[in-house]
Write a protein that holds these residues in place. Sequence first.
Motif, mmCIF file in Angstrom:
data_model
loop_
_atom_site.group_PDB
_atom_site.id
_atom_site.type_symbol
_atom_site.label_atom_id
_atom_site.label_comp_id
_atom_site.label_asym_id
_atom_site.label_seq_id
_atom_site.Cartn_x
_atom_site.Cartn_y
_atom_site.Cartn_z
ATOM 1 N N TYR A 184 0.826 -1.200 0.000
ATOM 2 C CA TYR A 184 0.000 0.000 0.000
ATOM 3 C C TYR A 184 0.861 1.250 0.000
ATOM 4 C CZ TYR A 184 -3.211 -3.587 1.638
ATOM 5 O OH TYR A 184 -3.929 -4.739 1.757
ATOM 6 N N PHE A 185 0.235 2.364 -0.384
ATOM 7 C CA PHE A 185 0.839 3.679 -0.285
ATOM 8 C C PHE A 185 -0.284 4.690 -0.062
ATOM 9 C CE2 PHE A 185 -0.371 3.313 -4.687
ATOM 10 C CZ PHE A 185 -0.670 4.597 -5.123
ATOM 11 N N ALA A 186 0.061 5.949 0.188
ATOM 12 C CA ALA A 186 -0.939 6.994 0.397
ATOM 13 C C ALA A 186 -1.027 7.863 -0.845
ATOM 14 C CB ALA A 186 -0.588 7.845 1.610
ATOM 15 N N MET A 187 -2.273 8.121 -1.285
ATOM 16 C CA MET A 187 -2.524 8.965 -2.453
ATOM 17 C C MET A 187 -3.307 10.183 -1.994
ATOM 18 S SD MET A 187 -1.724 8.769 -5.660
ATOM 19 C CE MET A 187 -1.805 10.278 -6.623
ATOM 20 N N PHE A 188 -2.829 11.387 -2.363
ATOM 21 C CA PHE A 188 -3.377 12.636 -1.858
ATOM 22 C C PHE A 188 -3.985 13.460 -2.982
ATOM 23 C CE2 PHE A 188 -0.095 11.255 0.987
ATOM 24 C CZ PHE A 188 -0.539 11.576 2.253
ATOM 25 N N ASP A 189 -5.149 14.043 -2.695
ATOM 26 C CA ASP A 189 -5.780 15.016 -3.584
ATOM 27 C C ASP A 189 -5.677 16.370 -2.903
ATOM 28 O OD1 ASP A 189 -7.320 16.511 -5.278
ATOM 29 O OD2 ASP A 189 -9.236 15.731 -4.568
ATOM 30 N N GLY A 190 -4.685 17.170 -3.305
ATOM 31 C CA GLY A 190 -4.468 18.458 -2.664
ATOM 32 C C GLY A 190 -5.564 19.445 -3.006
ATOM 33 N N GLY A 191 -5.684 20.492 -2.197
ATOM 34 C CA GLY A 191 -6.701 21.510 -2.420
ATOM 35 C C GLY A 191 -6.095 22.891 -2.445
ATOM 36 N N THR A 192 -6.915 23.876 -2.125
ATOM 37 C CA THR A 192 -6.481 25.273 -2.210
ATOM 38 C C THR A 192 -5.841 25.773 -0.927
ATOM 39 O OG1 THR A 192 -8.702 25.971 -1.557
ATOM 40 C CG2 THR A 192 -8.249 25.807 -3.913
ATOM 41 N N GLN A 193 -5.780 24.941 0.117
ATOM 42 C CA GLN A 193 -5.163 25.321 1.379
ATOM 43 C C GLN A 193 -3.854 24.555 1.573
ATOM 44 O OE1 GLN A 193 -6.366 27.755 3.445
ATOM 45 N NE2 GLN A 193 -7.931 28.087 1.868
ATOM 46 N N LYS A 194 -2.819 25.264 2.003
ATOM 47 C CA LYS A 194 -1.582 24.584 2.342
ATOM 48 C C LYS A 194 -1.796 23.723 3.587
ATOM 49 C CE LYS A 194 1.330 28.393 0.689
ATOM 50 N NZ LYS A 194 2.412 29.350 1.046
ATOM 51 N N GLY A 195 -1.010 22.669 3.728
ATOM 52 C CA GLY A 195 -1.166 21.848 4.916
ATOM 53 C C GLY A 195 -0.248 20.645 4.925
#
Length: 491
Positions: A165-176
């Motif tokens: 497994y791995f982690a998949m990220f959907d970034g948005g308009t806020q830094k974090g």
Amino acid sequence: MTTAFLATALLFAQAQTPVHTESIDACFGQTLTLTAATGTAWEWDNGETTQSIEVLPNSIGDTTIQCNVVRVEVTVENNMMANGDYETVPDSWTLYNDRTPEFAGGRKPTNLGFESDYQYGGFDWPDGNYYESYPNRNTLYLITSNAKTHYWRDFAAITPHSGNYFAMFDGGTQKGYAWKTNSDIVAALNNPDYPALVITQGTTYIFSYWSVYPERKTPAILQFTLKYRKADGTLSDTIHLGVPNRLDSQPVGQWVQTSVTWVSPVNSDWVEIGVYDEATAGDGNDFGLDDICFQNYSELHKSVDETYEYTIHVTHCTTPPPPPNVDECEEGLVYRKWDDVLFVDNSQGRFTDYQWYRDNVVINGANKQYLYQEGIRMLGDGAEYTVVMHTAAGERITACPKAFDLFPQSALVNPGTTSQAPQISPMPLRHNSPAVIRNVSPECRTTVFNTLGQRVAEWHGTNILPDLQHGYYILHISDGEQTWNIVAGCE
């Protein structure tokens, strides 16, 4: 040929390290820059550990310097990061009869060994279309085995860098923070597989992760961060380790490792480490992470890929330097110490070479950051001194000439600051005898340069034990935003 002999011959062949030799002609006192090949780490026989070093030959004849180019293999073994490979996943989500996973509803898992500013969307969605129906899908992450078939159909068919497994990220308009952990989170797992997350003063650590760019859109910009608890119980400022990593610098769908080394300035039993996304694009800003590691550098597997050997042929060069242009000189560059030392404030790294003059006549061999001539007292000798320097851009700078006693005294006025100067006692220093630096933060760092301009030691904190030979040294003391250069003797 016997089997035993063949095995011995193969082992000998595998042990050979390529050696690259280079011959360099140099002038006596000329600063040289030596650069080895690209690698993970570098081990020079003069103690330097950067890819490029500066040397200042101080004797006529041949000098040989070697550098081993080292490959460091970062693996999840001995990793201080709990679940940096995402192989521990939370309990499976309840499935409806139509096999659609239950929405997370903002709920966060507690058994992963890390935290995230992103919403947790669950584990391995049933297909690549489910993303369209997921509420509030910006700043979302999933633990998955395939980015295309179990997250979003437009992603590349990315599988884990290692493991399942791995982690998949959907970034948005806020830094974090996409991923963040600390000593409390790791300790709460109470898992013997994960050592306590602590740091030791003077120890080198390597922080690394594998990232993947899933589709050709606006890239994520990832930054390593770290902070720690200081001795007084307060937290340090957030430290940015290395430069931000724009993922569009790597091919779509291909895992790429990013790593940075860091030397701890303190001992601390509480540390927070994270991967921070600085991008704010609503379209794109997607990325995958796997095999996040924070390890003691000494515990990593290292091997020498190749060795560089430089032979420097040093001769006296007859071309004299041009005289100083005292009509266009710059004030505030030179400081005095005792009655026989002048030095240039180069705390900002502005200058690359030096040539000192007495009454506008060149002083042979005086091409270091400081001017010290054994047995010669400059105070009250009636002469004027100046120095000509060059910047990295090739600009020629001349310090305004003065009598020795008209230069500011370093113990009273610090280069670059008007605050009280550091005081070192005893002075001169004594070999392997304790000394104290006063008027600076307990977390100050002191870099020690010898008369060749080479770095020979680095001290952390105000209590030091100088392991130095008899002679004079330049101490570059850094205390937050302030720096000082002090000439110190050791007996």
